[in-house]
Design an enzyme around this catalytic site. Structure first.
Site, PDB file in Angstrom:
ATOM      1  N   ARG A 134      38.359  18.464  13.662  1.00  0.00           N
ATOM      2  CA  ARG A 134      37.313  17.583  14.215  1.00  0.00           C
ATOM      3  C   ARG A 134      36.376  17.169  13.080  1.00  0.00           C
ATOM      4  O   ARG A 134      36.617  17.486  11.915  1.00  0.00           O
ATOM      5  CB  ARG A 134      36.540  18.325  15.310  1.00  0.00           C
ATOM      6  CG  ARG A 134      35.685  19.442  14.760  1.00  0.00           C
ATOM      7  CD  ARG A 134      34.866  20.158  15.823  1.00  0.00           C
ATOM      8  NE  ARG A 134      33.926  21.071  15.189  1.00  0.00           N
ATOM      9  CZ  ARG A 134      33.246  22.009  15.813  1.00  0.00           C
ATOM     10  NH1 ARG A 134      33.396  22.193  17.115  1.00  0.00           N
ATOM     11  NH2 ARG A 134      32.395  22.782  15.153  1.00  0.00           N
TER      12      ARG A 134
ATOM     13  N   GLN B 146      34.211  15.791  10.133  1.00  0.00           N
ATOM     14  CA  GLN B 146      34.585  15.086   8.903  1.00  0.00           C
ATOM     15  C   GLN B 146      36.054  15.292   8.547  1.00  0.00           C
ATOM     16  O   GLN B 146      36.716  14.380   8.057  1.00  0.00           O
ATOM     17  CB  GLN B 146      33.702  15.563   7.752  1.00  0.00           C
ATOM     18  CG  GLN B 146      32.233  15.212   7.949  1.00  0.00           C
ATOM     19  CD  GLN B 146      31.359  15.786   6.859  1.00  0.00           C
ATOM     20  OE1 GLN B 146      31.511  15.438   5.691  1.00  0.00           O
ATOM     21  NE2 GLN B 146      30.438  16.666   7.227  1.00  0.00           N
TER      22      GLN B 146
ATOM     23  N   ASP C 207      43.186  24.196  10.531  1.00  0.00           N
ATOM     24  CA  ASP C 207      41.868  24.521  11.082  1.00  0.00           C
ATOM     25  C   ASP C 207      41.974  25.875  11.766  1.00  0.00           C
ATOM     26  O   ASP C 207      43.037  26.220  12.290  1.00  0.00           O
ATOM     27  CB  ASP C 207      41.414  23.462  12.093  1.00  0.00           C
ATOM     28  CG  ASP C 207      39.904  23.469  12.303  1.00  0.00           C
ATOM     29  OD1 ASP C 207      39.236  22.533  11.807  1.00  0.00           O
ATOM     30  OD2 ASP C 207      39.394  24.408  12.945  1.00  0.00           O
ATOM     31  N   ILE C 208      40.875  26.600  11.813  1.00  0.00           N
ATOM     32  CA  ILE C 208      40.889  27.895  12.499  1.00  0.00           C
ATOM     33  C   ILE C 208      40.996  27.705  14.015  1.00  0.00           C
ATOM     34  O   ILE C 208      41.508  28.565  14.720  1.00  0.00           O
ATOM     35  CB  ILE C 208      39.641  28.737  12.115  1.00  0.00           C
ATOM     36  CG1 ILE C 208      39.756  30.166  12.624  1.00  0.00           C
ATOM     37  CG2 ILE C 208      38.367  28.093  12.604  1.00  0.00           C
ATOM     38  CD1 ILE C 208      38.696  31.123  12.078  1.00  0.00           C
TER      39      ILE C 208
ATOM     40  N   ASP D 117      43.175  30.184   9.215  1.00  0.00           N
ATOM     41  CA  ASP D 117      41.822  30.533   8.764  1.00  0.00           C
ATOM     42  C   ASP D 117      41.817  30.454   7.239  1.00  0.00           C
ATOM     43  O   ASP D 117      42.667  31.082   6.586  1.00  0.00           O
ATOM     44  CB  ASP D 117      41.527  31.963   9.248  1.00  0.00           C
ATOM     45  CG  ASP D 117      40.102  32.421   8.949  1.00  0.00           C
ATOM     46  OD1 ASP D 117      39.458  31.864   8.045  1.00  0.00           O
ATOM     47  OD2 ASP D 117      39.664  33.358   9.640  1.00  0.00           O
ATOM     48  N   ILE D 118      40.882  29.717   6.658  1.00  0.00           N
ATOM     49  CA  ILE D 118      40.908  29.591   5.184  1.00  0.00           C
ATOM     50  C   ILE D 118      40.556  30.904   4.482  1.00  0.00           C
ATOM     51  O   ILE D 118      40.713  31.015   3.267  1.00  0.00           O
ATOM     52  CB  ILE D 118      40.020  28.439   4.635  1.00  0.00           C
ATOM     53  CG1 ILE D 118      38.553  28.624   4.996  1.00  0.00           C
ATOM     54  CG2 ILE D 118      40.555  27.091   5.065  1.00  0.00           C
ATOM     55  CD1 ILE D 118      37.604  27.783   4.144  1.00  0.00           C
TER      56      ILE D 118
ATOM     57  N   TYR E  13      23.872  29.408   3.030  1.00  0.00           N
ATOM     58  CA  TYR E  13      24.688  28.179   2.997  1.00  0.00           C
ATOM     59  C   TYR E  13      24.512  27.492   1.641  1.00  0.00           C
ATOM     60  O   TYR E  13      25.495  27.078   1.006  1.00  0.00           O
ATOM     61  CB  TYR E  13      24.236  27.284   4.154  1.00  0.00           C
ATOM     62  CG  TYR E  13      24.991  25.985   4.312  1.00  0.00           C
ATOM     63  CD1 TYR E  13      26.245  25.951   4.919  1.00  0.00           C
ATOM     64  CD2 TYR E  13      24.425  24.776   3.904  1.00  0.00           C
ATOM     65  CE1 TYR E  13      26.920  24.752   5.104  1.00  0.00           C
ATOM     66  CE2 TYR E  13      25.084  23.575   4.080  1.00  0.00           C
ATOM     67  CZ  TYR E  13      26.332  23.562   4.682  1.00  0.00           C
ATOM     68  OH  TYR E  13      26.997  22.371   4.861  1.00  0.00           O
TER      69      TYR E  13
ATOM     70  N   ASP F  71      26.739  13.268  11.497  1.00  0.00           N
ATOM     71  CA  ASP F  71      26.696  13.562  12.935  1.00  0.00           C
ATOM     72  C   ASP F  71      27.982  14.270  13.371  1.00  0.00           C
ATOM     73  O   ASP F  71      28.968  13.619  13.705  1.00  0.00           O
ATOM     74  CB  ASP F  71      26.502  12.242  13.706  1.00  0.00           C
ATOM     75  CG  ASP F  71      26.172  12.498  15.156  1.00  0.00           C
ATOM     76  OD1 ASP F  71      25.826  13.641  15.505  1.00  0.00           O
ATOM     77  OD2 ASP F  71      26.247  11.540  15.948  1.00  0.00           O
ATOM     78  N   THR F  72      27.967  15.607  13.337  1.00  0.00           N
ATOM     79  CA  THR F  72      29.127  16.418  13.759  1.00  0.00           C
ATOM     80  C   THR F  72      28.611  17.611  14.568  1.00  0.00           C
ATOM     81  O   THR F  72      27.403  17.879  14.575  1.00  0.00           O
ATOM     82  CB  THR F  72      29.923  16.955  12.544  1.00  0.00           C
ATOM     83  OG1 THR F  72      29.149  17.992  11.918  1.00  0.00           O
ATOM     84  CG2 THR F  72      30.275  15.873  11.548  1.00  0.00           C
TER      85      THR F  72
HETATM   86  N1  NAD Z   1      27.444  17.774   9.110  1.00  0.00           N
HETATM   87  C1  NAD Z   1      26.704  17.693   8.032  1.00  0.00           C
HETATM   88  O1  NAD Z   1      25.582  17.162   8.052  1.00  0.00           O
HETATM   89  C2  NAD Z   1      27.188  18.247   6.719  1.00  0.00           C
HETATM   90  C3  NAD Z   1      26.419  18.002   5.573  1.00  0.00           C
HETATM   91  C4  NAD Z   1      26.879  18.470   4.357  1.00  0.00           C
HETATM   92  C5  NAD Z   1      28.068  19.159   4.253  1.00  0.00           C
HETATM   93  N2  NAD Z   1      28.798  19.411   5.381  1.00  0.00           N
HETATM   94  C6  NAD Z   1      30.065  20.120   5.205  1.00  0.00           C
HETATM   95  O2  NAD Z   1      31.111  19.294   5.689  1.00  0.00           O
HETATM   96  C7  NAD Z   1      32.226  20.116   6.051  1.00  0.00           C
HETATM   97  C8  NAD Z   1      32.751  19.677   7.418  1.00  0.00           C
HETATM   98  O3  NAD Z   1      31.784  19.987   8.409  1.00  0.00           O
HETATM   99  P1  NAD Z   1      31.531  19.076   9.710  1.00  0.00           P
HETATM  100  O4  NAD Z   1      30.175  18.499   9.559  1.00  0.00           O
HETATM  101  O5  NAD Z   1      32.665  18.182   9.936  1.00  0.00           O
HETATM  102  O6  NAD Z   1      31.412  20.225  10.848  1.00  0.00           O
HETATM  103  P2  NAD Z   1      32.472  20.693  11.969  1.00  0.00           P
HETATM  104  O7  NAD Z   1      31.967  22.011  12.444  1.00  0.00           O
HETATM  105  O8  NAD Z   1      32.669  19.617  12.960  1.00  0.00           O
HETATM  106  O9  NAD Z   1      33.842  20.848  11.170  1.00  0.00           O
HETATM  107  C9  NAD Z   1      34.170  21.964  10.393  1.00  0.00           C
HETATM  108  C10 NAD Z   1      35.597  22.341  10.706  1.00  0.00           C
HETATM  109  O10 NAD Z   1      35.957  23.439   9.848  1.00  0.00           O
HETATM  110  C11 NAD Z   1      36.649  24.376  10.632  1.00  0.00           C
HETATM  111  N3  NAD Z   1      36.532  25.716  10.055  1.00  0.00           N
HETATM  112  C12 NAD Z   1      35.411  26.457   9.942  1.00  0.00           C
HETATM  113  N4  NAD Z   1      35.701  27.652   9.420  1.00  0.00           N
HETATM  114  C13 NAD Z   1      37.029  27.667   9.182  1.00  0.00           C
HETATM  115  C14 NAD Z   1      37.898  28.619   8.638  1.00  0.00           C
HETATM  116  N5  NAD Z   1      37.482  29.839   8.277  1.00  0.00           N
HETATM  117  N6  NAD Z   1      39.210  28.291   8.513  1.00  0.00           N
HETATM  118  C15 NAD Z   1      39.667  27.076   8.902  1.00  0.00           C
HETATM  119  N7  NAD Z   1      38.873  26.136   9.435  1.00  0.00           N
HETATM  120  C16 NAD Z   1      37.556  26.423   9.574  1.00  0.00           C
HETATM  121  C17 NAD Z   1      36.008  24.298  11.999  1.00  0.00           C
HETATM  122  O11 NAD Z   1      36.841  24.876  13.015  1.00  0.00           O
HETATM  123  C18 NAD Z   1      35.762  22.816  12.148  1.00  0.00           C
HETATM  124  O12 NAD Z   1      36.843  22.153  12.767  1.00  0.00           O
HETATM  125  C19 NAD Z   1      31.731  21.549   5.993  1.00  0.00           C
HETATM  126  O13 NAD Z   1      32.155  22.153   4.777  1.00  0.00           O
HETATM  127  C20 NAD Z   1      30.228  21.394   5.989  1.00  0.00           C
HETATM  128  O14 NAD Z   1      29.573  22.499   5.394  1.00  0.00           O
HETATM  129  C21 NAD Z   1      28.386  18.978   6.620  1.00  0.00           C
END
Ligand code: NAD
Length: 284
Positions: free
Chosen positions: A20, A22, A41-42, A80-81, A173, A207-208
């Site tokens: 889901r 990004q 994805d986990i 799981d990563i 973080y 926006d996530t």
């Molecule tokens: N949303 C923001 O504003 C923002 C800003 C800066 C950076 N980020 C980074 O962007 C990346 C994507 O986040 P997002 O905003 O799409 O959030 P999100 O929670 O929608 O997506 C993250 C995805 O990573 C997966 N995930 C988490 N831990 C995992 C693991 N151990 N093994 C496998 N998959 C795993 C989740 O299940 C999820 O589908 C992340 O690294 C986040 O830190 C997000």
């Protein structure tokens, strides 16, 4: 369907956290440019210390549908990563199916809120173990296969604006995302001789489901001075139609534009760089 002759035609991309947010946007965007996709994805909870809803197997299935709608192939798996062996296996299986590996988008990550001297060890460890150590495991699983394939490539490490500055209220973080800068830049030097480029991206306010407005506001209400570290995003027109989002947030598809550029040959001279994806807001 993808038109033949897309800029990433014939290439293969490994994307983590692809169920889901990004990660899904990156999978669909790279596929629409011609790449076959290995998506993991986990698809479930990471830890009790992560309080927003977890991604689900249905989310990953939706990514598969969206990638296949572009006409490209996808190998999707619940991994799981934090598990190196499982990532090595899915990379090996992907190369067996698709023949090569060119692009890695190390995107999986988690976020929580709390102060350094108050949080539990589990809260600290979860963020470091997933965001930093898990991303190293992604790289560890993928790079030998990329070197072996001998086609060079591009690795995009998803850090954050919190990887470039202090963020009181989620320092664990920030520590994990700063660590990714060191990983990115050292790796760029180690693999440059194989034609592999490595860059980090630093998004702000996308926006996530990761964005927990109430948890953020609770921290800022208690410690208003922390707000200085989280400048508001200037209002801006939404670029991608059909994705209204919130005006002050950016969309995953806007980040995918940057990832697609870094994945492709248009960024051939860029390696060991930190690319801010923040509409300049971090300069405040
Ligand atoms: N949303 C923001 O504003 C923002 C800003 C800066 C950076 N980020 C980074 O962007 C990346 C994507 O986040 P997002 O905003 O799409 O959030 P999100 O929670 O929608 O997506 C993250 C995805 O990573 C997966 N995930 C988490 N831990 C995992 C693991 N151990 N093994 C496998 N998959 C795993 C989740 O299940 C999820 O589908 C992340 O690294 C986040 O830190 C997000």
């Amino acid at each position: 369907m993808t038109a033949a002759g897309g800029p990433l035609d014939g290439r293969v991309a490994f994307i983590t956290g692809a169920a889901r947010g990004q990660g899904r946007a990156h999978a669909v965007r790279l596929a629409s440019e011609g790449a076959d996709i290995i998506a993991i994805d986990i698809c479930g909870p990471v830890s009790d210390t992560i309080t927003y809803p977890a991604a689900t197997p249905e989310d990953l299935a939706e990514t598969v549908r969206a990638v296949e709608a572009t006409g490209r192939k996808v190998l999707a798996r619940e991994v799981d990563i934090r598990d190196l062996a499982a990532q090595q296996q899915v990379v090996a299986d992907g190369i067996e199916q698709f023949g090569r590996l060119d692009i890695v988008v190390a995107n999986a990550g988690v976020l929580s809120w709390g102060r350094i001297a108050e949080m539990s060890a589990e809260q600290w460890d979860t963020i470091i173990e997933v965001n930093l150590n898990g991303t190293w495991r992604t790289v560890r699983a993928a790079v030998p296969a990329m070197i072996e394939a001998g086609n060079g490539g591009s690795i995009i490490i998803v850090s954050s604006s919190a990887g470039l500055k202090a963020t009181p209220g989620n320092a664990h973080y920030a520590a994990s995302k700063h660590g990714l800068v060191a990983l990115t830049n050292s790796l760029a030097l180690e693999v440059g001789e194989y034609g592999i480029r490595v860059n980090s991206i630093h998004p702000y306010s996308i926006d996530t489901p990761m964005i927990e407005r109430e948890a953020m506001m609770a921290v800022f209400a208690k410690h208003p001075s922390y707000l200085h570290s989280f400048a508001p995003m200037p209002l801006h027109p939404v670029q991608h139609e059909g994705k209204k989002g919130l005006k002050e947030f950016m969309t995953p598809e806007e980040v995918a534009d940057v990832v697609a550029w870094l994945a492709g040959d248009g960024s051939a001279t860029i390696s060991g760089s930190q690319i801010a994806v923040d509409r300049g807001v971090m300069k405040y």
